[in-house]
Write a protein that holds these residues in place. Structure first.
Motif, short mmCIF file in Angstrom:
data_model
loop_
_atom_site.label_atom_id
_atom_site.label_comp_id
_atom_site.label_asym_id
_atom_site.label_seq_id
_atom_site.Cartn_x
_atom_site.Cartn_y
_atom_site.Cartn_z
N ARG A 35 0.83 -1.21 0.00
CA ARG A 35 0.00 0.00 0.00
C ARG A 35 0.87 1.26 0.00
N THR A 39 1.01 4.07 -2.85
CA THR A 39 0.76 5.50 -2.54
C THR A 39 1.92 6.35 -3.05
N GLU A 43 0.18 7.65 -6.38
CA GLU A 43 -0.43 8.89 -5.87
C GLU A 43 0.59 10.03 -5.84
N ALA A 55 -6.93 11.65 -4.64
CA ALA A 55 -6.78 10.45 -3.79
C ALA A 55 -7.34 10.72 -2.38
N TRP A 57 -6.50 12.60 -0.06
CA TRP A 57 -5.52 12.63 1.03
C TRP A 57 -6.02 13.48 2.21
N LYS A 60 -8.13 11.87 4.93
CA LYS A 60 -7.65 10.64 5.58
C LYS A 60 -7.64 10.71 7.11
N ALA A 272 -1.17 5.50 4.97
CA ALA A 272 -1.40 4.41 4.00
C ALA A 272 -1.04 3.07 4.65
#
Ligand SMILES: Cc1ncc(COP(=O)(O)O)c(C=O)c1O
Ligand SMILES: Nc1c(O)cccc1C(=O)C[C@H](N)C(=O)O
Length: 397
Positions: A35, A39, A43, A55, A57, A60, A272
């Motif tokens: 992951r 990322t 990303e 994404a 972000w 999060k 992530a």
């Protein structure tokens, strides 16, 4: 019923190592490595700054907080990720002192993790005006709560002994006396089901790099009870906790709810890793986790007490008074732990004499505990710890 053999297969566990330190730094979930790589390349690499939107972000810290909320019995929307635990302790304390302005005492205990105490002392120094930190023995916390206490700042599970405070009883008494409560869940989140809302807790903080396996430096979380969420004023009023960060107002206006406890830019790569770990946690039955953790602890205690009479149990025997770690005392605890590590049994030493091991059913099973007991028994029965190279203290113990 959770299949713990299946969860074990989801972690990278070095060959030949029995890792009894997931209570301090959780191991790497295979999916976290993938992951984070994704990322980084898909990303950060391909989307660059557009990833804040594309994404998601920016969302999060709250989204991940919601996934931790289930494990700690918190209401959705009231847990947010960010910063280190020490910072979150400071934020919670500053808000509580401001919310209880006629009181000057922070109550904690001598078993608390020193960083929490240091943060409280620093805050008292900054505020001046008679603010003080009072510490009592862990067993005396309940009786020490009186009408002078502004806030209790208690780490639910003692990092050294593994002794667990009674969250419901302490919170109830604090409220009877007009005090607020801050619970540090560093050694609770992921160790057993925590019930913040049921206990009526005011604030809670905790870290994600121990039982929750977000990796070294993974972000902390903070919980603000819904009844305080729109009144608690953040002392560390950074732009990410502003109601409209991209309005770039010159005046600070806090966001609604727990989101106001955000400070600055969230650590996307660590989040992530944590999200990948939480995919494992999402499937965990917390009652099964607790049952297995206690069974592993009891197996370890029985095996060590039978084979190693010079080790003294420091952890309470009563299940209700324990977290998910077991500690034994020995004056040569440091050397014993080094001898254990040399044989592949990884725990840690906590000064002055604590040999601490964590029992984490996601990746530790009864066969591991059995092997660990045999190795420790050999070390103790044959004094294999008594070597000069095991007595030189490393920088990090
Ligand atoms: C109970 C407790 N509080 C605070 C800390 C400090 O956390 P951090 O280093 O993330 O600030 C730790 C662990 O290091 C801890 O165990
Ligand atoms: N956070 C740590 C670190 O950065 C280095 C070594 C250890 C730690 C820890 O988490 C210590 C931990 N809180 C403890 O209970 O001892």
């Amino acid at each position: 019923m959770t299949d713990f053999a299946a969860t074990k297969a989801q972690f990278h566990l070095p060959q030949g190592m029995i890792y009894l330190d997931g209570n301090s730094l959780g191991p790497l979930p295979h999916a976290a490595a993938a992951r984070v790589a994704q990322t980084v390349t898909a990303e950060w690499g391909d989307m660059l700054i557009t990833a804040w939107n594309k994404a998601a972000w920016m969302d999060k810290p709250m989204r991940v907080g919601d996934r931790i909320a289930r494990l700690i019995g918190a209401e959705a929307g009231h847990v947010v990720m960010g910063d280190t635990l020490s910072i979150k302790v400071y934020q919670a304390l500053a808000s509580c002192l401001e919310m209880n302005p006629t009181r000057k005492v922070i109550l904690s205990d001598t078993g608390n993790f020193p960083s929490d105490l240091y943060m409280a002392e620093g805050l008292c120094r900054t505020l001046g005006n008679g603010y003080t930190l009072k510490t009592v023995a862990p067993e005396d916390v309940l009786d020490a709560i009186d009408g002078t206490v502004a806030v209790t700042m208690i780490t639910e599970v003692d990092y050294r002994t593994g002794r667990r405070h009674n969250m419901a009883a302490i919170t109830a008494r604090a409220h009877q006396h007009g005090a607020l409560t801050i619970w540090d869940l560093a050694h609770s989140a992921g160790a057993f089901q925590v019930e913040l809302a049921k206990c009526n807790a005011d604030f809670a903080v905790g870290c994600s790099y121990k039982y929750l396996n977000s990796g070294p430096g993974g972000p902390a979380f903070i919980y603000v009870a819904p009844r305080h969420a729109d009144t608690a004023r953040p002392a560390l009023s950074g732009w990410q906790g502003h109601a409209a960060p991209f309005a770039f107002d010159l005046d600070y206006r806090p966001a609604t709810g727990a989101e106001r406890m955000r400070v600055g830019t969230p650590p996307i790569l660590q989040l992530a890793a944590l999200e990948a770990s939480l995919d494992i946690w999402d499937g965990i039955d917390m009652a099964a986790l607790r049952k297995t953790s206690l069974a592993l602890q009891d197996q370890y205690i029985a095996g060590i007490e039978a084979a190693c009479p010079s080790l003294t149990l420091a952890t309470p025997r009563n299940h209700a008074e324990r977290g998910s770690q077991v500690s034994f005392r020995h004056p040569e605890g440091y050397a014993i732990m080094q001898a254990m590590i040399a044989r592949g049994v990884i725990g840690d030493f906590r000064a002055p004499d604590i040999i601490r091991c964590g029992f984490t059913p996601l990746f530790i099973d009864a066969a591991d505990v059995d092997k660990a007991i045999k190795i420790i028994a050999d070390i103790m029965q044959n004094n294999l710890w008594d070597r000069s190279e095991y007595k030189t203290r490393a920088k990090v113990t």
